[in-house]
Design a protein around this motif. Structure first.
Motif, PDB file in Angstrom:
ATOM      1  N   TYR A   1     -22.231 -29.418  18.022  1.00 19.07           N
ATOM      2  CA  TYR A   1     -22.690 -29.994  19.280  1.00 19.07           C
ATOM      3  C   TYR A   1     -23.462 -31.285  19.005  1.00 19.07           C
ATOM      4  CZ  TYR A   1     -21.584 -25.406  21.218  1.00 19.07           C
ATOM      5  OH  TYR A   1     -20.934 -24.267  21.588  1.00 19.07           O
TER       6      TYR A   1
ATOM      7  N   LYS B   1     -23.525 -34.935  15.531  1.00 17.33           N
ATOM      8  CA  LYS B   1     -23.199 -33.523  15.703  1.00 17.33           C
ATOM      9  C   LYS B   1     -24.054 -32.683  14.772  1.00 17.33           C
ATOM     10  CE  LYS B   1     -18.381 -33.690  17.267  1.00 17.33           C
ATOM     11  NZ  LYS B   1     -16.981 -33.345  16.925  1.00 17.33           N
ATOM     12  N   ASN B   2     -24.492 -31.523  15.282  1.00 20.00           N
ATOM     13  CA  ASN B   2     -25.241 -30.608  14.439  1.00 20.00           C
ATOM     14  C   ASN B   2     -24.295 -29.641  13.745  1.00 20.00           C
ATOM     15  OD1 ASN B   2     -24.502 -28.710  16.391  1.00 20.00           O
ATOM     16  ND2 ASN B   2     -26.501 -28.768  17.400  1.00 20.00           N
ATOM     17  N   ALA B   3     -24.846 -28.681  13.016  1.00 15.23           N
ATOM     18  CA  ALA B   3     -24.023 -27.746  12.250  1.00 15.23           C
ATOM     19  C   ALA B   3     -23.122 -26.900  13.138  1.00 15.23           C
ATOM     20  CB  ALA B   3     -24.929 -26.840  11.403  1.00 15.23           C
ATOM     21  N   GLN B   4     -23.513 -26.720  14.398  1.00 17.18           N
ATOM     22  CA  GLN B   4     -22.702 -25.927  15.332  1.00 17.18           C
ATOM     23  C   GLN B   4     -21.627 -26.761  16.035  1.00 17.18           C
ATOM     24  OE1 GLN B   4     -26.253 -25.696  15.347  1.00 17.18           O
ATOM     25  NE2 GLN B   4     -25.894 -24.016  13.884  1.00 17.18           N
TER      26      GLN B   4
END
Length: 648
Positions: A608, A603-606
């Motif tokens: 997703y 997962k990225n910082a957003q």
């Protein structure tokens, strides 16, 4: 994300993810203030980067040289016939090392079977190459490395001709300011000088698929693909047996399975400086002529093509990768003895003369081998269709990787040839009007390979560059900017790429700079972690052999190699010379090449999920006497991101 953590690891996890968690304060408070804490014991963390996804490995090769395409590759994928979401967004999978992965979603992969395969189409483009596409069919069995041939505009293979036109422009409305007149003529003996031509009158308005006008200077090129091109199926967009084509029957558009018998195809590429590609034509039409070499067999008559014979004309969507029948053309013999098919077009793409037949083995022609095998180098399987020639080519390392041939012609005999280093080592045969299982008989001596159980870890670097250390420090939120600056000045006073080792002595120096003991404990925690990550490994060894392997949730995989020493080399800068397809001038490019990498999803910082690419930054040598091996990926960004994902 699935994980298994000990109590100690939980404490480290809370520290490395900088999230309050029961137990962490107890550990840190137990450390006497201003006394360097002891280095914690090594902690193994198990993480699942796949979560049921299945990776399809792709390799991009130049159709003429067989070498890796070194230009940047862009990927786009299309869903299957059910229009269900079967793949993860591949836009992060773009590659300049000649390799990439497409991931099937967990739900799609779980439901795949021989009777209900998962299907998707991948569209591949690169500057200086003609866009192409390939169909991928996953049946639940291991899938081999998919070799995708790209045709260079600067240096195409025999049987393919390219022509360019310079000094072509449009005005601000997209209106063409001069005529386009191009002919691409083959020079190989088999194609007999067959060619393709394209003309477009001035004042025609050019727009891309979104309806945006092409403005200013244009790059205009056409390519002609003769049906006599060796292994035409490898360079034919979507292959000669695409999973679906679009035809108009019974007053409606329908999708059909089947296979093509080609009489030649043509690509038209017109782009502006903003990268917009011409697709729609208004205020005028283009004229295309595709030639067929004299003597080509017409499968409708089983005689050579002659004046008045007809053939369907198709166009190819570079967005969906789908072929659509547009009209029926008529052959007319020209002065050179070849045969022309001419027609008008209102949109641009690949255009293709093809007979299409729907009598195929569905869902696939079953394939077996007389013996099981694992090889360190792929075996080449050529599929030769009666009266057509080499129709398709597959590469397999494992006998389980080729279980069936999709859209195999039912009404034609098929010969399968297995080659090792261009020597035939096996053969199979399917009779005409049959879909019975084909048993490919391996008769030659295959090069035996040894199995090497291999442990894979992700750790922090043993030596930090300034950039890597900055990443570590930035994830300790309690550190002040002044403290971070002071640490980096101590560790990297001049060379930012120097490798700085963090140990108890250097941590003591950090404390002397005013770094709190709790922050020291956080750094120690990161350094003590080893992640066993479920993922996909891809590497090219010192003998240029490819290794693609699944890494299980214990970080274990199996490599196959000959009885010899081999290495995955340290990163190096690759400089290569090429000829710019448009200017025809020599150019030099450089990029960083990694010999191996680990792939998965985080997962990225957003919040997703996105693809994770972890390169191997240190050389690894596996000796012929080794019965097992260890490969360590030292990457602080990946380590911290995975740990954050586990906590979430």
């Amino acid at each position: 994300m699935k994980f298994k953590l000990s109590t100690v690891t939980c404490s480290i996890l809370c520290a490395t993810t900088l999230v309050a968690c029961g137990g962490t304060d107890d550990i840190i408070d137990a450390i006497i203030d201003k006394v360097l804490p002891p280095m914690p014991e090594e902690t193994i963390v198990t993480a699942d980067l796949n979560q049921g996804r299945v990776a399809i490995p792709l390799e991009f090769i130049d159709a003429k040289t067989g070498q890796i395409v070194q230009e940047k590759i862009s990927l786009h994928a299309e869903d299957d016939i059910a229009q269900s979401n079967v793949y993860e967004d591949p836009t992060q999978q773009n590659s300049q090392n000649g390799y990439a992965y497409i991931y099937l979603t967990a739900d799609a992969a779980k439901s795949a079977s021989s009777n209900k395969p998962v299907k998707l189409r991948v569209i591949i483009s690169a500057d200086g190459y003609f866009t192409t596409s390939t169909d991928i069919i996953y049946t639940g069995h291991p899938i081999s490395l998919q070799k995708i041939s790209l045709v260079s505009k600067a240096a195409p293979p025999a049987g393919i001709a390219v022509a360019l036109q310079k000094d072509v422009k449009t005005d601000t409305s997209g209106k063409l300011l001069k005529d386009i007149q191009l002919t691409a003529k083959t020079t190989d003996v088999a194609s007999k000088g067959a060619a393709a031509s394209f003309s477009l009158a001035a004042n025609t308005i050019l727009k891309d698929e979104k309806g945006q006008a092409l403005i200013g200077d244009l790059k205009v090129s056409i390519g002609y693909f003769s049906p006599k091109t060796e292994n035409i199926g490898a360079v034919f967009p979507g292959g000669l047996n695409p999973d679906q084509v679009k035809v108009f029957e019974n007053n409606q558009w329908q999708l059909q399975q089947g296979y093509f018998v080609t009489a030649g195809l043509m690509a038209v590429d017109i782009t502006d400086a903003q990268g917009r590609k011409a697709h729609l034509l208004s205020n005028g039409q283009g004229t295309m002529t595709i030639q067929t070499p004299a003597g080509l067999l017409n499968p409708e008559t089983n005689l050579p093509v002659k004046d008045g014979d007809t053939i369907p004309v198709w166009s190819h969507s570079e967005t969906t990768g789908l072929w659509q029948q547009e009209l029926v053309g008529k052959f007319k013999q020209n002065a050179q003895g070849n045969f022309d098919v001419s027609y008008q077009v209102s949109h641009l793409s690949y255009w293709n003369l093809d007979w299409h037949y729907s009598r195929v083995c569905s869902p696939a022609l079953p394939i077996t081998f007389n013996k099981q095998f694992n090889t360190h180098q792929p075996l080449k399987i050529e599929v030769d269709i009666a009266n057509i020639g080499v129709y398709n080519t597959f590469y397999v390392k494992n006998s389980n990787e080729f279980k069936g041939l999709s859209n195999a012609p039912q009404d034609r005999a098929i010969t399968f040839k297995v080659k090792q280093n261009n020597t035939v080592v096996g053969q199979g045969y399917k009779a005409a009007n049959s879909c019975n299982t084909v048993n490919i008989n391996i008769t030659g001596q295959l090069q035996t390979s040894r199995e090497i159980p291999t442990q894979v870890y992700i750790t922090a670097p043993k030596g930090f560059t300034k950039a890597e250390l900055s990443i570590l420090l930035d994830n300790i939120s309690s550190l002040s900017s002044a403290e971070k600056t002071a640490i980096l000045k101590l560790t990297h006073p001049s060379d930012p790429n120097a490798k700085f080792s963090i140990n108890q002595n250097t941590l003591k120096k950090f404390m002397d700079l005013g770094v709190d003991v709790k922050e020291i404990a956080l750094i120690q925690a990161v350094l003590s972690i080893k992640i066993q990550a479920n993922g996909y490994f891809f590497g090219t060894d010192s003998f240029n052999n490819n290794h693609a392997a699944y890494v299980n949730d214990q970080g274990k995989m199996t490599l196959f190699a000959l009885q010899q020493d081999f290495s995955f080399n340290a990163p190096k800068t690759i400089t290569y010379n090429t000829v710019n397809w448009w200017t025809q001038q020599p150019e030099t490019y450089s990029y960083q090449q990694y010999s191996a990498s680990l792939h998965g999803y985080t997962k990225n910082a957003q919040g997703y999920y996105q693809s994770t690419y972890i390169p191997l930054k240190n050389a690894v040598t596996i000796k012929k006497t080794d019965t097992q091996a260890t490969i360590i990926f030292e990457d602080i960004s990946a380590l911290q991101q995975i740990m954050k994902n586990i906590k979430k």
